[in-house]
Design an enzyme around this catalytic site. Structure first.
Site, PDB file in Angstrom:
ATOM      1  CG  LEU A 253       8.434  40.314 -42.510  1.00 30.57           C
ATOM      2  CD1 LEU A 253       8.261  41.764 -42.070  1.00 30.57           C
ATOM      3  CD2 LEU A 253       7.329  39.938 -43.502  1.00 30.57           C
ATOM      4  CB  CYS A 263       6.988  22.135 -38.901  1.00 33.81           C
ATOM      5  SG  CYS A 263       7.740  21.104 -37.624  1.00 33.81           S
TER       6      CYS A 263
HETATM    7  N1  LIG Z   1      11.123  19.118 -35.993  1.00 32.45           N
HETATM    8  C1  LIG Z   1      10.646  20.258 -35.519  1.00 32.45           C
HETATM    9  O1  LIG Z   1      11.262  21.318 -35.635  1.00 32.45           O
HETATM   10  C2  LIG Z   1       9.327  20.281 -34.791  1.00 32.45           C
HETATM   11  C3  LIG Z   1       8.946  21.434 -34.071  1.00 32.45           C
HETATM   12  C4  LIG Z   1       7.747  21.442 -33.390  1.00 32.45           C
HETATM   13  C5  LIG Z   1       6.920  20.321 -33.437  1.00 32.45           C
HETATM   14  N2  LIG Z   1       7.287  19.221 -34.150  1.00 32.45           N
HETATM   15  C6  LIG Z   1       6.400  18.052 -34.132  1.00 32.45           C
HETATM   16  O2  LIG Z   1       6.944  17.079 -33.259  1.00 32.45           O
HETATM   17  C7  LIG Z   1       6.666  15.767 -33.748  1.00 32.45           C
HETATM   18  C8  LIG Z   1       7.958  14.986 -33.906  1.00 32.45           C
HETATM   19  O3  LIG Z   1       8.724  15.598 -34.907  1.00 32.45           O
HETATM   20  P1  LIG Z   1      10.270  15.262 -35.112  1.00 32.45           P
HETATM   21  O4  LIG Z   1      10.781  16.207 -36.116  1.00 32.45           O
HETATM   22  O5  LIG Z   1      10.932  15.164 -33.788  1.00 32.45           O
HETATM   23  O6  LIG Z   1      10.129  13.783 -35.746  1.00 32.45           O
HETATM   24  P2  LIG Z   1      11.277  12.704 -35.977  1.00 32.45           P
HETATM   25  O7  LIG Z   1      10.843  11.921 -37.155  1.00 32.45           O
HETATM   26  O8  LIG Z   1      12.612  13.356 -35.951  1.00 32.45           O
HETATM   27  O9  LIG Z   1      11.192  11.774 -34.667  1.00 32.45           O
HETATM   28  C9  LIG Z   1      10.166  10.900 -34.375  1.00 32.45           C
HETATM   29  C10 LIG Z   1      10.771   9.708 -33.616  1.00 32.45           C
HETATM   30  O10 LIG Z   1       9.725   8.933 -33.056  1.00 32.45           O
HETATM   31  C11 LIG Z   1      10.116   7.571 -33.106  1.00 32.45           C
HETATM   32  N3  LIG Z   1       8.928   6.742 -32.903  1.00 32.45           N
HETATM   33  C12 LIG Z   1       7.847   6.607 -33.707  1.00 32.45           C
HETATM   34  N4  LIG Z   1       6.946   5.786 -33.141  1.00 32.45           N
HETATM   35  C13 LIG Z   1       7.454   5.405 -31.932  1.00 32.45           C
HETATM   36  C14 LIG Z   1       6.982   4.588 -30.863  1.00 32.45           C
HETATM   37  N5  LIG Z   1       5.794   3.975 -30.927  1.00 32.45           N
HETATM   38  N6  LIG Z   1       7.763   4.410 -29.798  1.00 32.45           N
HETATM   39  C15 LIG Z   1       8.959   5.008 -29.714  1.00 32.45           C
HETATM   40  N7  LIG Z   1       9.464   5.811 -30.686  1.00 32.45           N
HETATM   41  C16 LIG Z   1       8.710   6.004 -31.773  1.00 32.45           C
HETATM   42  C17 LIG Z   1      10.792   7.444 -34.454  1.00 32.45           C
HETATM   43  O11 LIG Z   1      11.625   6.303 -34.508  1.00 32.45           O
HETATM   44  C18 LIG Z   1      11.566   8.765 -34.503  1.00 32.45           C
HETATM   45  O12 LIG Z   1      12.872   8.617 -33.957  1.00 32.45           O
HETATM   46  C19 LIG Z   1       5.887  15.971 -35.040  1.00 32.45           C
HETATM   47  O13 LIG Z   1       4.511  15.922 -34.765  1.00 32.45           O
HETATM   48  C20 LIG Z   1       6.270  17.361 -35.460  1.00 32.45           C
HETATM   49  O14 LIG Z   1       5.294  17.971 -36.251  1.00 32.45           O
HETATM   50  C21 LIG Z   1       8.481  19.175 -34.807  1.00 32.45           C
END
Ligand SMILES: NC(=O)c1ccc[n+]([C@@H]2O[C@H](COP(=O)([O-])OP(=O)(O)OC[C@H]3O[C@@H](n4cnc5c(N)ncnc54)[C@H](O)[C@@H]3O)[C@@H](O)[C@H]2O)c1
Length: 433
Positions: A253, A263
């Protein structure tokens, strides 16, 4: 348990290292070989408080490894987590599942024996079914259980959130996965963390529902802030007045420049599209998105107004560039709307953020400085965009002496209006007269 974490980004790296802390043997895999090389050299690819220390200790204790080649880790794994990105798909805004699908196909080729495949990425309802449909033709002999286990950690306090979550949600379609998931999260049972076992679609939707609700809550208080400004009320006191009601709760808030980050923007959009496709549109969330987008755009106008309606040739100091404090994440940060708008109207921007490496890449044409006092030197206006701790206790006399002008636009309400005015600043903030 042996865990393979596919995707070593904010979520994969934090989840992987925390599972290692829980006592499991974890291999974090990423196709970005440079990231893996950095991690092996002890260099963190992201800024997250406390991360480096637990990565180092878990490597030393032999529970954590990094690789660009998933083969051995996946073959040996009891559980393979998919934690790759699910950004907005260009063109239509649906969640782009191409990374998830590619990871599922890769994993399918490699698994050996009964394996639980867990989606940690935020994915729309039905993605678990799609993963099964990818695995089946790729490896008809594969023995898998596909689970949804969405992640609720917050950047900036990610390790604490993972180790002490409010709840864990596990969506199952195959009961054989239940003991594996329970074992993975066993240390949390000791803290009596609620672990909700649901069906898979429910778990997938729960993640979007949580993010949409939080985005709506922020947007609600932001609109209240605008109203407060019109009617002479104080939004912080309104927030406290409603937040003390347990049915509402005081978190999320804080009025500000509109939500950003990796996200909320993409997840709210993906949810509304899923809902519309399902014939059950969610108008509250659709409106939240529209209000928030407009808000982020409107923030530059506040700065322009604070400088009398024209910023051409003026120097503006910006403190805080990341979408929130204690992260280096710039995805959909309000600064990315505000700064180009000011530069486009002829202003010179001097910016500082404690984590400005990514910002430098994205905002090239402005001046980056080495500290807050360096940023305000010669500035006509100071704008606080992100409330990093060091900005909360600035030496205001020093700031005043260094600035050329007196305008301060505090988009995070971290200073008190009376005090700022007493010190001679022309101070404006959000939802407070
Ligand atoms: N960042 C947050 O705070 C958060 C919180 C909750 C959920 N999420 C969710 O988690 C997921 C990941 O988010 P993030 O922020 O960690 O993303 P990010 O972009 O930081 O990391 C994704 C990683 O996956 C790697 N990658 C992609 N394809 C691949 C493969 N085939 N093999 C191996 N590595 C591969 C990329 O190189 C990258 O390093 C998303 O769906 C996001 O919505 C994120």
């Amino acid at each position: 348990m042996r865990v393979a974490m596919i995707g070593t980004g904010y979520v994969g790296l934090v989840s992987g290292v925390c599972f290692a802390e829980f006592g499991h043997t974890v291999t974090c895999v990423d196709k970005d070989a440079a990231k893996i090389a950095q991690l092996r050299a002890g260099i963190m690819p992201i800024y997250e408080p406390g991360l480096e220390a637990i990565v180092t200790s878990n490597i030393a204790e032999g529970r954590l490894a990094f690789t660009a080649d998933p083969a051995d880790a996946v073959r040996a794994a009891d559980a393979v987590f998919i934690a790759v990105g699910t950004p907005s798909r260009r063109g239509d805004g649906h969640a782009d599942l191409s990374y998830v699908h590619a990871a599922a196909e890769e994993v399918a080729r490699l698994i050996d024996g009964f394996t639980v495949i867990v989606t940690k990425s935020t994915v729309p309802v039905g993605t678990g079914d799609e993963i099964e449909a990818i695995i089946r033709p790729t490896r008809p002999d594969a023995d898998v259980a596909v689970v949804s286990n969405p992640e609720f950690l917050r950047e900036g306090s990610a390790i604490e959130d993972f180790k002490r979550p409010d709840r864990v949600v596990v969506g199952l379609a195959d009961e054989r996965a239940r003991p594996v998931m329970a074992e993975l999260y066993r240390p949390l049972y000791l803290n009596e963390t609620p672990i909700l076992f649901t069906d898979r679609a429910t778990a997938e939707l729960t993640k979007y529902a949580a993010n949409a609700f939080l985005a709506m809550k922020i947007t609600f208080i932001n609109e209240m802030a605008d109203l407060c400004e019109r009617v002479g009320a104080n939004v912080q006191q309104v927030a406290r007045g409603i937040g003390l009601d347990n049915r509402i709760g005081g978190k999320f808030l804080h009025a500000g420049p509109g939500y950003g980050g990796s996200c909320f923007p993409k997840d709210t959009l993906a949810l509304t599209l899923t809902a519309t496709d399902a014939g059950s549109p969610i108008r509250l969330v659709e409106t939240t998105i529209a209000v928030n987008d407009a808000r982020k755009k409107a923030m530059a106008a506040r700065v322009v107004a604070a400088l009398g309606g024209d910023v051409a040739g003026r120097t503006i100091a910006i403190l805080g560039l990341t979408f929130k404090p204690n992260t280096d994440d710039m995805r959909d940060a309000p600064s990315l709307e505000i700064i180009p708008a000011l530069v486009g109207q002829g202003a010179s921007v001097r910016a500082y953020d404690p984590q400005q490496r990514e910002a430098r890449r994205l905002l090239g044409a402005i001046t980056f400085t080495d500290g807050p006092y360096d940023a305000v030197e010669g500035a006509d206006a100071l704008v606080i965009v992100t409330e990093w701790e060091p900005f909360r206790a600035l030496d205001l006399d020093r700031v005043k002496a260094l600035m050329r002008g007196v305008a301060v636009v505090d988009l995070r309400n971290i200073y008190r209006p009376e005090e700022m005015r007493r010190r001679g600043f022309a101070y404006s903030s959000i939802g407070r007269m």
